[in-house]
Design a protein around this motif. Structure first.
Motif, mmCIF file in Angstrom:
data_model
loop_
_atom_site.group_PDB
_atom_site.id
_atom_site.type_symbol
_atom_site.label_atom_id
_atom_site.label_comp_id
_atom_site.label_asym_id
_atom_site.label_seq_id
_atom_site.Cartn_x
_atom_site.Cartn_y
_atom_site.Cartn_z
ATOM 1 N N HIS A 31 8.958 3.074 7.966
ATOM 2 C CA HIS A 31 8.599 3.629 6.652
ATOM 3 C C HIS A 31 7.888 2.614 5.764
ATOM 4 N N ARG A 32 7.121 1.742 6.390
ATOM 5 C CA ARG A 32 6.272 0.838 5.618
ATOM 6 C C ARG A 32 4.895 1.472 5.500
ATOM 7 N N VAL A 33 4.324 1.382 4.327
ATOM 8 C CA VAL A 33 3.020 1.978 4.046
ATOM 9 C C VAL A 33 1.980 0.873 3.900
ATOM 10 N N TRP A 34 0.720 1.273 3.982
ATOM 11 C CA TRP A 34 -0.373 0.326 3.835
ATOM 12 C C TRP A 34 -0.770 0.239 2.373
ATOM 13 N N VAL A 44 3.991 -2.666 3.657
ATOM 14 C CA VAL A 44 5.147 -2.974 2.806
ATOM 15 C C VAL A 44 6.110 -1.794 2.813
ATOM 16 N N PRO A 45 7.400 -2.063 2.549
ATOM 17 C CA PRO A 45 8.355 -0.945 2.484
ATOM 18 C C PRO A 45 7.960 0.047 1.389
ATOM 19 N N ARG A 46 8.118 1.323 1.717
ATOM 20 C CA ARG A 46 7.833 2.372 0.731
ATOM 21 C C ARG A 46 8.915 2.313 -0.341
ATOM 22 N N LYS A 47 8.504 2.146 -1.588
ATOM 23 C CA LYS A 47 9.427 2.152 -2.722
ATOM 24 C C LYS A 47 8.898 3.135 -3.747
ATOM 25 N N GLN A 48 9.702 3.396 -4.744
ATOM 26 C CA GLN A 48 9.353 4.418 -5.727
ATOM 27 C C GLN A 48 7.994 4.171 -6.391
ATOM 28 N N HIS A 49 7.676 2.923 -6.696
ATOM 29 C CA HIS A 49 6.429 2.648 -7.418
ATOM 30 C C HIS A 49 5.335 2.064 -6.531
ATOM 31 N N THR A 50 5.541 2.105 -5.225
ATOM 32 C CA THR A 50 4.528 1.612 -4.295
ATOM 33 C C THR A 50 3.425 2.661 -4.169
ATOM 34 N N VAL A 51 2.199 2.224 -4.388
ATOM 35 C CA VAL A 51 1.058 3.126 -4.245
ATOM 36 C C VAL A 51 0.322 2.740 -2.967
ATOM 37 N N SER A 52 0.481 3.579 -1.949
ATOM 38 C CA SER A 52 -0.182 3.286 -0.676
ATOM 39 C C SER A 52 -1.650 3.683 -0.750
ATOM 40 N N GLY A 146 5.905 -6.967 4.786
ATOM 41 C CA GLY A 146 4.901 -7.584 3.936
ATOM 42 C C GLY A 146 3.841 -8.355 4.695
ATOM 43 N N SER A 147 3.586 -7.969 5.937
ATOM 44 C CA SER A 147 2.606 -8.678 6.748
ATOM 45 C C SER A 147 1.323 -7.861 6.869
ATOM 46 N N PRO A 148 0.207 -8.542 7.173
ATOM 47 C CA PRO A 148 -1.071 -7.831 7.286
ATOM 48 C C PRO A 148 -1.089 -6.830 8.441
ATOM 49 N N VAL A 149 -1.901 -5.812 8.277
ATOM 50 C CA VAL A 149 -2.200 -4.885 9.363
ATOM 51 C C VAL A 149 -3.180 -5.640 10.265
#
Length: 169
Positions: A31-34, A44-52, A146-149
């Protein structure tokens, strides 16, 4: 309502005369988003204020010129800023990079632009993206947060290449 690409798999093959790219979101099995940090895609982990990032994808108009049975050849980019993913060598190492590029310009080219193409394969909810120009190399994320794609041929516990692609309808 978002659709999983499950229902889109056949549609991607059939829209050889697409007028606009599909848009969606990608996350890995953890459930990590780009997200975009500078000019680098980070998982990064998907969190409430994370904008993928919103990804854009469109099939290659000339799949007959590419290897058969590898998957659906697609161009993959970002909506904002308008960047496309491409594969190149840095030294002897194939790497994944972003370039300012309109995905529709790639789509309209008379020949496939192989550094920008990926074979998309799907199994259930999981999608993989294999480089056309570097067969056997896949878009992946490290098991570290938190690592690069990245682009890698070493899949398994350290690098995961399975993603869930959700297309916006």
């Amino acid at each position: 309502m978002p659709k999983n690409l499950n229902s889109m798999g056949d549609s991607l093959r059939d829209i050889g005369t697409a007028l606009y790219p599909q848009m969606g979101n990608i996350q890995d099995i953890n459930h990590r988003v780009w997200i975009l940090q500078g000019q680098t895609l980070i998982a990064v982990p998907r969190k409430q204020h994370t904008v993928s990032v919103t990804v854009t994808l469109i099939p290659c108009q000339h799949p007959e010129t590419l290897e058969k049975d590898r998957g659906n050849p697609i161009y993959l980019g970002l909506k904002e800023p308008e960047l496309c993913l491409f594969c190149t060598k840095v030294g002897e190492q194939p790497t994944l990079q972003l370039q300012e590029q309109k995905i529709m310009d790639l789509y309209k080219e008379p020949e496939p632009v192989k550094p920008f193409l990926f074979y998309h394969n799907q199994s259930g909810r999981n999608s993989t993206f294999e480089s056309v120009v570097f067969p056997g190399w896949f878009i992946a994320v490290s098991s570290e947060g938190g690592s690069p794609v990245i682009l890698t041929q070493e899949l398994g516990t350290d690098n995961m290449a399975d993603f869930e692609l959700t297309i916006q309808s």
